[in-house]
Design an enzyme around this catalytic site. Structure first.
Site, short mmCIF file in Angstrom:
data_model
loop_
_atom_site.label_atom_id
_atom_site.label_comp_id
_atom_site.label_asym_id
_atom_site.label_seq_id
_atom_site.Cartn_x
_atom_site.Cartn_y
_atom_site.Cartn_z
N GLU A 146 52.16 42.74 33.99
CA GLU A 146 51.77 41.75 32.86
C GLU A 146 50.75 40.80 33.57
OE1 GLU A 146 53.26 41.06 29.97
OE2 GLU A 146 54.56 42.69 30.03
N LEU A 174 38.94 43.48 39.88
CA LEU A 174 39.52 43.30 38.46
C LEU A 174 39.30 41.96 37.85
CD1 LEU A 174 41.71 44.85 37.02
CD2 LEU A 174 43.54 43.78 38.37
#
Length: 368
Positions: free
Chosen positions: A44, A87
């Site tokens: 998540e 990321l």
DNA sequence: GAGTCGTGGCC
DNA sequence: TGGCCAAGACT
């Protein structure tokens, strides 16, 4: 106003149609193979503002290196940032790391099941808490991510930017959520937005909700949601130094925890002032930031990079140390490292291009 | 509550 | 190819 729109919706019918569609067309994603709240939590966080395709390899590497909350909590931050490298939005990694330590300290390493406790963890907001609790524990907690916002704005034909009607959208997500199958419902909700109710060219002909979609009814599906106009982004010119010493080492610095790229390493430098040459800029910035005198040598590479709210051009020069002991004045830490040792440190994307150029040129340290 | 915070995919 | 956007949170 949306209350009246909500009351007109055949909620039971929508739930059934979505569930049937999901069982046939839902995505098979790695984090749906588990009910481990930690693994779902990691997914998540990684999925915030990041596409599934990008996340998958990071998710797998992360769980291989940090298989449990306790192992993550015990890891040095540099190891955590190294796995997250590339990321983006690095506060997510720093917060995840801190939150793991909080879970160990407060709940002996067991992820909490109460909404308020989950929300208290750094990096977890209402949507992420809802996503974790529904996926891991099948709790009826609503979500409102980008997919769900787009679906609801179209379903209800809301002709205002989503930011203006967040309360209404939360209400709609809550009303639609299937209390019997909250895990499946929320996942199906997001899959619908990610695969059919997409930002551009939605595939309405395949949508289980088409017959009740107000946007489709009025052919507004490609014009909704309304977008807010964005300010033009500034473009900064940056002088960057690859400073060599006489032992063939390079000087790198760790950025402060707070702010852009916090905790990552970089080659030092700074903004070119008006009317200033790149060479003068580099000498000045290195004196200000590290307190040392350097000589500026050959140009190595120029790197263009676009962040979310500004652009940079990095003009990178080889430099050589002249005098002074480097001090961490405007950074957290500084270190002399060899070219080979650079791999051990987390660097942002733009700096990795500099490293690649260094290795390609194999230029030896210019002797001062 | 408007700004801040990365990177890659997509057209 | 430059701009848009993605499973948002935090200040």
């Amino acid at each position: 106003m949306p209350e009246t729109k909500l009351k007109k919706l055949p909620i039971a019918k929508l739930r059934t149609a979505l569930r049937t569609w999901y069982q046939e067309s839902g995505r098979d994603l790695p984090w749906r193979q588990t009910q481990d709240p930690y693994a779902i939590w990691v997914s998540e966080i990684m999925l915030q503002q990041t596409q599934v395709k990008t996340v998958i390899p990071y998710y797998q590497r992360w769980l291989a290196q940090f298989p449990t909350i306790a192992s993550l909590a015990a890891a040095p931050q540099q190891d955590v940032l190294k796995v997250w490298q590339g990321l983006g939005y690095y506060a997510r990694a720093r917060n995840l790391h801190r939150a793991a330590q909080q879970v160990v300290a407060d709940w002996d390493g067991t992820f909490p099941e109460q909404f308020d406790q989950v929300m208290s963890l750094p990096g977890i907001g209402r949507t992420t808490a809802g996503g974790i609790l529904s996926a891991a524990f099948n709790q009826p907690t609503p979500i409102l991510d980008g997919n769900v916002k787009r679906i609801l704005v179209r379903l209800l034909a809301i002709q205002q930017p989503p930011k203006k009607v967040l309360a209404d959208l939360w209400e709609a997500s809550t009303a639609l959520l299937d209390p019997e199958y909250p895990r499946e419902f929320n996942q199906a909700f997001m899959d619908l937005g990610a695969t059919l109710c997409t930002p551009k060219q939605p595939q309405c002909d395949r949508c289980p909700w088409r017959s009740d979609c107000q946007a489709y009814r009025h052919q507004l599906q490609t014009t909704l949601p309304m977008t807010e106009q964005k300010a033009p982004v500034p473009h900064k010119q940056i002088g960057v130094a690859v400073i060599w010493n006489d032992q063939n080492q390079i000087l790198i610095d760790k950025r402060p925890q707070k702010g852009l790229l916090g905790g990552l390493w970089e080659f030092p430098g700074g903004k070119v002032e008006p009317q200033e040459s790149v060479e003068d800029c580099i000498r000045r910035e290195i004196k200000e930031e590290l307190g040392i005198e350097i000589g500026v040598d050959d140009h190595l590479i120029t790197v263009n990079h676009a962040y979310t709210h500004f652009k940079v051009t990095l003009m990178v020069h080889h430099c050589h140390h002249i005098q002074g002991e480097p001090q961490a004045i405007e950074c957290d830490e500084i270190r002399w490292v060899t070219l080979a040792e650079l791999d051990e440190y987390p660097f942002p994307k733009a700096n990795q291009e500099i490293i690649a150029a260094l290795r390609a040129s194999k230029q030896p340290a210019p002797k001062g």
